[in-house]
Write a protein that holds these residues in place. Structure first.
Motif: not given
Length: 145
Positions: A123-145
């Motif tokens: 129940r907890y290993f063999t047939f446990a739901p496979k985790p769904v990996l969510e894509p990482l958010d792209p890095p946020q760029q700051d508006d400051q130079p």
């Protein structure tokens, strides 16, 4: 008890019966130590098929990945089955003078011994739901130079 556990027990009982019957037939061509292992593999494949079809929800894994996980849980259960069977057949039953089909009785008890541990493992290993990996958010760029 949950419907899932009851269905697991029924599927396990069918697989155990096939395991036990295989062992009885295999005893004609090999010693008990080996027949227990070969019969267990036959029963394990039966159990996997029944559990995948009737007991557990789809895990999202491929069949071969599930079967490997199923085998890992069953290696632990096989050790338990083998130890209980040999303990009864080689130690306890001879000690109490039991002579009525001792190998068959010992193996039947051995096959039944890992019901709860196997259920939890599957129940907890063999047939446990496979985790769904969510894509990482792209890095946020700051508006400051």
């Amino acid at each position: 008890m949950s419907r899932e556990f009851i269905t697991f027990v029924v599927a396990g009982a069918i697989a155990a019966a096939i395991n036990w019957l295989s062992n009885v037939l295999l005893l004609f061509v090999m010693p008990l130590e080996w027949s227990v292992v070969v019969a267990y593999l036959i029963g394990m494949t039966t159990a996997y098929t029944l559990n995948r079809i009737f007991v557990f929800k789809l895990s999202g894994r491929q069949v071969h990945e599930e079967y490997v996980r199923f085998a890992i849980v069953n290696v632990i259960a096989l050790a338990q089955v083998w130890l209980v069977t040999m303990g009864l057949a080689r130690l306890l039953l001879p000690a109490i003078g039991w002579t009525f089909y001792p190998a068959e009785l010992a193996h039947a008890v051995g096959v039944a011994s890992p019901i709860v541990t196997s259920y939890l493992g599957h129940r907890y290993f063999t047939f446990a739901p496979k985790p769904v990996l969510e894509p990482l958010d792209p890095p946020q760029q700051d508006d400051q130079p």
